[in-house]
Design a protein around this motif. Structure first.
Motif, PDB file in Angstrom:
ATOM      1  N   VAL A  22       0.846  -1.197   0.000  1.00 36.60           N
ATOM      2  CA  VAL A  22       0.000   0.000   0.000  1.00 36.60           C
ATOM      3  C   VAL A  22       0.882   1.248   0.000  1.00 36.60           C
ATOM      4  O   VAL A  22       0.601   2.237  -0.690  1.00 36.60           O
ATOM      5  N   GLY A  23       1.969   1.192   0.759  1.00 38.97           N
ATOM      6  CA  GLY A  23       2.905   2.310   0.800  1.00 38.97           C
ATOM      7  C   GLY A  23       3.508   2.604  -0.562  1.00 38.97           C
ATOM      8  O   GLY A  23       3.668   3.775  -0.956  1.00 38.97           O
ATOM      9  N   GLN A  24       3.841   1.571  -1.310  1.00 41.07           N
ATOM     10  CA  GLN A  24       4.394   1.755  -2.653  1.00 41.07           C
ATOM     11  C   GLN A  24       3.386   2.452  -3.565  1.00 41.07           C
ATOM     12  O   GLN A  24       3.745   3.330  -4.359  1.00 41.07           O
ATOM     13  N   TRP A  25       2.121   2.041  -3.460  1.00 48.32           N
ATOM     14  CA  TRP A  25       1.070   2.678  -4.255  1.00 48.32           C
ATOM     15  C   TRP A  25       0.934   4.155  -3.870  1.00 48.32           C
ATOM     16  O   TRP A  25       0.853   5.028  -4.752  1.00 48.32           O
ATOM     17  N   LEU A  26       0.936   4.462  -2.575  1.00 44.07           N
ATOM     18  CA  LEU A  26       0.831   5.856  -2.141  1.00 44.07           C
ATOM     19  C   LEU A  26       2.023   6.671  -2.647  1.00 44.07           C
ATOM     20  O   LEU A  26       1.859   7.793  -3.137  1.00 44.07           O
ATOM     21  N   ASN A  27       3.233   6.109  -2.542  1.00 46.57           N
ATOM     22  CA  ASN A  27       4.424   6.799  -3.044  1.00 46.57           C
ATOM     23  C   ASN A  27       4.288   7.131  -4.528  1.00 46.57           C
ATOM     24  O   ASN A  27       4.717   8.190  -4.982  1.00 46.57           O
ATOM     25  N   SER A  28       3.698   6.212  -5.298  1.00 49.12           N
ATOM     26  CA  SER A  28       3.541   6.442  -6.737  1.00 49.12           C
ATOM     27  C   SER A  28       2.591   7.600  -7.023  1.00 49.12           C
ATOM     28  O   SER A  28       2.570   8.129  -8.137  1.00 49.12           O
ATOM     29  N   ASN A  29       1.821   7.995  -5.989  1.00 51.16           N
ATOM     30  CA  ASN A  29       0.916   9.143  -6.115  1.00 51.16           C
ATOM     31  C   ASN A  29       1.449  10.368  -5.371  1.00 51.16           C
ATOM     32  O   ASN A  29       0.700  11.307  -5.099  1.00 51.16           O
ATOM     33  N   GLY A  30       2.743  10.348  -5.051  1.00 47.32           N
ATOM     34  CA  GLY A  30       3.374  11.505  -4.418  1.00 47.32           C
ATOM     35  C   GLY A  30       3.105  11.645  -2.939  1.00 47.32           C
ATOM     36  O   GLY A  30       3.364  12.700  -2.340  1.00 47.32           O
ATOM     37  N   ILE A  31       2.603  10.569  -2.311  1.00 49.56           N
ATOM     38  CA  ILE A  31       2.208  10.616  -0.898  1.00 49.56           C
ATOM     39  C   ILE A  31       3.198   9.821  -0.052  1.00 49.56           C
ATOM     40  O   ILE A  31       3.509   8.664  -0.364  1.00 49.56           O
ATOM     41  N   ALA A  32       3.693  10.422   1.016  1.00 49.45           N
ATOM     42  CA  ALA A  32       4.578   9.725   1.948  1.00 49.45           C
ATOM     43  C   ALA A  32       3.776   8.678   2.710  1.00 49.45           C
ATOM     44  O   ALA A  32       2.606   8.900   3.055  1.00 49.45           O
ATOM     45  N   ALA A  33       4.386   7.532   2.976  1.00 47.81           N
ATOM     46  CA  ALA A  33       3.688   6.439   3.659  1.00 47.81           C
ATOM     47  C   ALA A  33       4.509   5.965   4.844  1.00 47.81           C
ATOM     48  O   ALA A  33       5.747   5.942   4.805  1.00 47.81           O
ATOM     49  N   PHE A  34       3.802   5.562   5.893  1.00 47.32           N
ATOM     50  CA  PHE A  34       4.437   5.096   7.115  1.00 47.32           C
ATOM     51  C   PHE A  34       3.686   3.847   7.587  1.00 47.32           C
ATOM     52  O   PHE A  34       2.513   3.934   7.947  1.00 47.32           O
ATOM     53  N   VAL A  35       4.341   2.698   7.545  1.00 42.13           N
ATOM     54  CA  VAL A  35       3.700   1.432   7.889  1.00 42.13           C
ATOM     55  C   VAL A  35       4.034   1.093   9.337  1.00 42.13           C
ATOM     56  O   VAL A  35       5.206   0.962   9.695  1.00 42.13           O
ATOM     57  N   LEU A  36       2.994   0.924  10.157  1.00 42.56           N
ATOM     58  CA  LEU A  36       3.201   0.701  11.589  1.00 42.56           C
ATOM     59  C   LEU A  36       3.116  -0.775  11.957  1.00 42.56           C
ATOM     60  O   LEU A  36       2.137  -1.449  11.641  1.00 42.56           O
ATOM     61  N   LYS A  37       4.151  -1.257  12.621  1.00 40.43           N
ATOM     62  CA  LYS A  37       4.105  -2.562  13.291  1.00 40.43           C
ATOM     63  C   LYS A  37       3.738  -2.283  14.739  1.00 40.43           C
ATOM     64  O   LYS A  37       4.590  -1.956  15.561  1.00 40.43           O
ATOM     65  N   TYR A  38       2.445  -2.383  15.031  1.00 38.16           N
ATOM     66  CA  TYR A  38       1.955  -2.067  16.367  1.00 38.16           C
ATOM     67  C   TYR A  38       1.898  -3.329  17.224  1.00 38.16           C
ATOM     68  O   TYR A  38       1.783  -4.449  16.736  1.00 38.16           O
ATOM     69  N   ARG A  39       1.977  -3.118  18.530  1.00 42.03           N
ATOM     70  CA  ARG A  39       1.977  -4.250  19.459  1.00 42.03           C
ATOM     71  C   ARG A  39       0.624  -4.956  19.471  1.00 42.03           C
ATOM     72  O   ARG A  39      -0.420  -4.344  19.294  1.00 42.03           O
TER      73      ARG A  39
END
Length: 304
Positions: free
Chosen positions: A95-112
């Motif tokens: 999903v982050g790669q797709w957002l990046n391709s649209n100029g959007i920064a992405a942050f993927v969280l590994k939450y507890r």
């Protein structure tokens, strides 16, 4: 000429490495609601995607588009997994790669995970991590080339529950202890894909509810984390996708949330599909999965 080609390739690789890396949310001795154990994080075997389980220490993967492509927007991505683990690539980095391709920064969280041995109070751990992640992104907004007022959250399945908790709960779930915690944790927009929303019997996803709240939670706690009941006029504009034949998370979760948004005059864009099932991620591996990316791209581009 060969040297020039090599240097161009080298700097391309370096720039990609700089734009994508994991960071811890806290120093180990400052993680709230945490006690050290010998338990280890691991990836579930026999899966066709990275399903990370038993997460002990929250981390966030930073995925940035080039500065030239960046439009200043950012999204915190919360993968699903029934509060037992996270679908880290399927509903995270892809999903982050797709957002990046649209100029959007992405942050993927590994939450507890709520039931991890290192967690003291189950239901607090995921939202503590999500609140800290949003604050971390805002604290480093200049470094990430993003606008503090254009940061949203996107959640899938149980990650959708966590995203809607972040967007609707006004209280901080941990005590502030550094400069990062001076930032606001509320997102500016919300994106929900086949989300768990409610903890109410007959509507919720029982597995997610049991992991988050325990098997016999009191009514006050059930209502507190039934996020259709927490919507108010401060809830951010929302994009929702769900399928009527979802056999894991009833579509009523999204419907109830949408109705609450409308009641409080919050702008909402909901797309319901007759087919698609559950857990279709970007919608490319299931022929009946909703093709939602184009709709989401249009919605993101028109955000005020």
């Amino acid at each position: 000429m060969k040297l020039l080609t090599f240097l161009s390739f080298y700097f391309l690789i370096v720039s990609q490495l700089c734009a994508q890396h994991l960071v811890p949310l806290w120093e180990e001795d400052k993680i709230p609601n945490y006690t050290a154990t010998d338990d280890k994080e691991y990836i579930a075997p026999n899966r066709d995607f990275n399903f990370t389980m038993n997460i002990q220490k929250p981390e966030m993967e930073i995925m940035l588009p080039s500065k030239r492509s960046s439009n200043g927007k950012a999204v915190l991505i919360l993968p699903g997994g029934g509060y037992a683990g996270v679908s880290y690539d399927w509903e995270g980095t892809e999903v982050g790669q797709w957002l990046n391709s649209n100029g959007i920064a992405a942050f993927v969280l590994k939450y507890r995970m709520p039931q991890a041995a290192s967690v003291k109070t189950s239901y607090k751990a995921p939202i503590q991590d999500a609140q800290r992640a949003m604050r971390y992104i805002r604290a480093h907004a200049e470094e990430f080339n993003i606008d503090k007022d254009k940061i949203g959250v996107m959640g899938f399945s149980a990650g959708g529950h966590l995203a809607s908790t972040l967007a609707t709960h006004q209280e901080a779930y941990y005590t502030s202890n550094d400069k990062v915690d001076e930032e606001a944790f509320q997102p500016n927009f919300l994106m929900l894909l086949y989300p768990v929303i409610s903890m109410q019997k007959g509507v919720t996803h029982e597995g997610s509810k049991n992991k988050l709240l325990g098997k016999s939670p009191d009514k006050k706690l059930v209502d507190q984390f039934s996020n259709e009941l927490q919507v108010n006029d401060k809830t951010p504009t929302t994009f929702i996708v769900h399928s009527g034949d979802d056999g894991a998370v009833p579509v009523e979760n999204s419907i109830r949330f949408y109705q609450a948004l409308v009641k409080h005059k919050v702008m909402a864009d909901m797309h319901l599909y007759p087919e698609g099932g559950h857990g279709y991620g970007m919608g490319i591996a299931n022929k009946n999965a909703p093709k939602w990316k184009g709709l989401a791209e249009l919605w993101l581009s028109e955000l005020k």
